[in-house]
Design an enzyme around this catalytic site. Structure first.
Site, mmCIF file in Angstrom:
data_model
loop_
_atom_site.group_PDB
_atom_site.id
_atom_site.type_symbol
_atom_site.label_atom_id
_atom_site.label_comp_id
_atom_site.label_asym_id
_atom_site.label_seq_id
_atom_site.Cartn_x
_atom_site.Cartn_y
_atom_site.Cartn_z
ATOM 1 N N ARG A 31 11.360 13.868 -65.859
ATOM 2 C CA ARG A 31 12.157 13.267 -64.791
ATOM 3 C C ARG A 31 13.133 14.281 -64.185
ATOM 4 O O ARG A 31 13.686 14.067 -63.114
ATOM 5 C CB ARG A 31 12.915 12.042 -65.328
ATOM 6 N N LYS A 77 5.137 10.908 -43.865
ATOM 7 C CA LYS A 77 4.737 10.942 -42.457
ATOM 8 C C LYS A 77 4.222 12.344 -42.093
ATOM 9 O O LYS A 77 3.210 12.765 -42.608
ATOM 10 C CB LYS A 77 5.904 10.487 -41.593
ATOM 11 N N ASP A 121 18.138 11.763 -40.662
ATOM 12 C CA ASP A 121 16.750 11.488 -41.040
ATOM 13 C C ASP A 121 15.877 12.252 -40.046
ATOM 14 O O ASP A 121 15.810 11.908 -38.864
ATOM 15 C CB ASP A 121 16.495 9.974 -40.976
HETATM 16 C C1 LIG Z 1 8.793 5.692 -42.971
HETATM 17 C C2 LIG Z 1 10.188 6.098 -42.756
HETATM 18 C C3 LIG Z 1 11.123 6.052 -43.787
HETATM 19 C C4 LIG Z 1 10.781 5.506 -45.169
HETATM 20 O O1 LIG Z 1 9.939 6.370 -45.832
HETATM 21 P P1 LIG Z 1 8.908 5.909 -46.995
HETATM 22 O O2 LIG Z 1 8.269 7.174 -47.402
HETATM 23 O O3 LIG Z 1 7.994 4.895 -46.373
HETATM 24 O O4 LIG Z 1 9.750 5.285 -48.065
HETATM 25 C C5 LIG Z 1 12.400 6.495 -43.524
HETATM 26 N N1 LIG Z 1 12.752 6.963 -42.312
HETATM 27 C C6 LIG Z 1 11.874 7.001 -41.286
HETATM 28 C C7 LIG Z 1 12.322 7.518 -39.965
HETATM 29 C C8 LIG Z 1 10.566 6.576 -41.472
HETATM 30 O O5 LIG Z 1 9.702 6.613 -40.444
#
Ligand SMILES: *Cc1c(COP(=O)(O)O)cnc(C)c1O
Length: 355
Positions: free
Chosen positions: A46, A193, A168
């Site tokens: 971990r 993504k 983000d």
């Molecule tokens: C999909 C997404 C998330 C969440 O990510 P996961 O890998 O699905 O937990 C957070 N921020 C943005 C902008 C996203 O498109």
């Protein structure tokens, strides 16, 4: 070779590999290990893993900081929100990813923190919301509204309030925007993504230049345990090797599709922030037309998520969790790396059918 800094595409290909020594593999192997022989730096599964470390080295080099891997984007965001003191205030984009907004709402409902959701295009409103905040969490462009924030002005307001600025960077990727260069404290990614890019892995990451924050977050990750599997890290790094090619092609496709979508009678508004591979369109005839479009194509896949090599799209308000300020007829399109004429032919046929 000169000491000039390497360009992002070279970093994407070369960072996080074993040394160039005889019989070393090119790629960092997948290390399946729950524990390690005692006495070293890692000790337990971990706390660290060589395959995560390779991914972290590559992403850190691209963002210009030190990276930590997580099980998903939301696991990374949860770990960041864990830094917020009891009852303190978080400012976030009202059109953030719906999972982020749900996480904030859940924490607020349980009295863990307070949250103010802002329109990131209203810089004055964001600046006043920063007053008394301990963390500002921005998306720019936002998901799925594709609004762009004035990061430098908001950063100054956040820092004046003693708050961390978190960006983000899932939509832009480090190739189109490096928030740490704008003095953001943390960058967070859904590596699910664009970074991994092949719709086959869930993973997240945090990147920072602040060694103290890095240590605190590493400690939180150790304690919370929202860590990825080694196979996930391997796949994400494998995907990252072509990030520059995929983003370049997907962005070029998106720019061409924006030109062709603009003016189609079935399409009302076309939103595109000028960069990246995500387009949001509003269907002129409303939500039913949007749902029909998503079922009529042959190449475009009706699916949530984004940033893969395949073109996908969905009407975001089909999710009850999506913000009510997102139009019912908005379809978020994640443009892939296929041939743009094929993508357009498929879309145009479906759009023509609606008129
Ligand atoms: C999909 C997404 C998330 C969440 O990510 P996961 O890998 O699905 O937990 C957070 N921020 C943005 C902008 C996203 O498109």
């Amino acid at each position: 070779m000169s000491d000039a800094p390497l360009k992002p595409s070279t970093i994407a290909v070369h960072a996080g590999r074993p040394p160039h020594e005889s019989d070393q593999p090119f790629n960092t192997p997948v290390t399946f290990a729950s524990t390690y022989v005692a006495g070293g730096d890692v000790e337990y599964g971990r706390y660290g893993n060589p395959t995560w470390a390779a991914f972290e080295e590559a992403l850190g080099a691209l963002e210009g900081g030190r990276a930590l891997s997580f099980a998903s984007g939301l696991a990374a965001i949860a770990t960041i929100l864990d830094l917020v003191g009891q009852g303190q205030k978080v400012v976030a984009s009202r059109h953030s990813y719906s999972g982020t907004v749900m996480q904030l709402a859940d924490l607020e409902a349980r009295g863990r923190l307070t949250c103010e959701l802002v329109d990131v295009t209203d810089t004055d409103a964001v600046v006043s919301a920063c007053d008394g905040a301990s963390l500002v969490l921005l998306e720019s462009p936002t998901n799925p509204a594709l609004e762009v924030a004035d990061i430098p002005t908001i950063r100054d307001a956040a820092h004046a309030a003693g708050a961390y600025l978190v960006v983000d960077n899932t939509f832009a990727t480090p190739l189109l925007q490096r928030p740490l260069d704008l003095d953001a404290d943390l960058v967070v990614h859904s590596a699910t993504k664009f970074l991994a890019g092949h719709s086959d892995v869930l993973m997240g990451a945090i990147v920072t230049r602040d060694d103290e924050l890095f240590g605190v977050l590493k400690n939180r990750r150790d304690l919370i345990g929202a860590v990825p599997g080694p196979m996930e890290a391997f796949l994400a790094l494998r995907g990252l090797r072509t990030l520059h090619l995929r983003v370049e092609r997907a962005q070029a496709n998106a720019q061409e599709l924006v030109r062709r979508l603009d003016g189609h009678p079935a399409v009302g508004e076309v939103r595109y922030p000028g960069m990246g591979a995500i387009i949001s369109i509003e269907l002129a005839q409303g939500a039913m037309a949007a749902d029909l479009l998503c079922r009529k194509t042959k190449l475009w896949v009706h699916a949530t998520s984004l940033g893969g090599v395949e073109s996908t799209f969905e009407r975001r308000r089909r999710w009850r969790s999506e913000a009510a300020t997102i139009p019912e007829a908005l379809v978020r399109m994640s443009v892939g790396i296929e041939d743009v004429d094929d993508l357009w032919a498929d879309l145009e046929t479906a759009l023509d059918d609606l008129t």
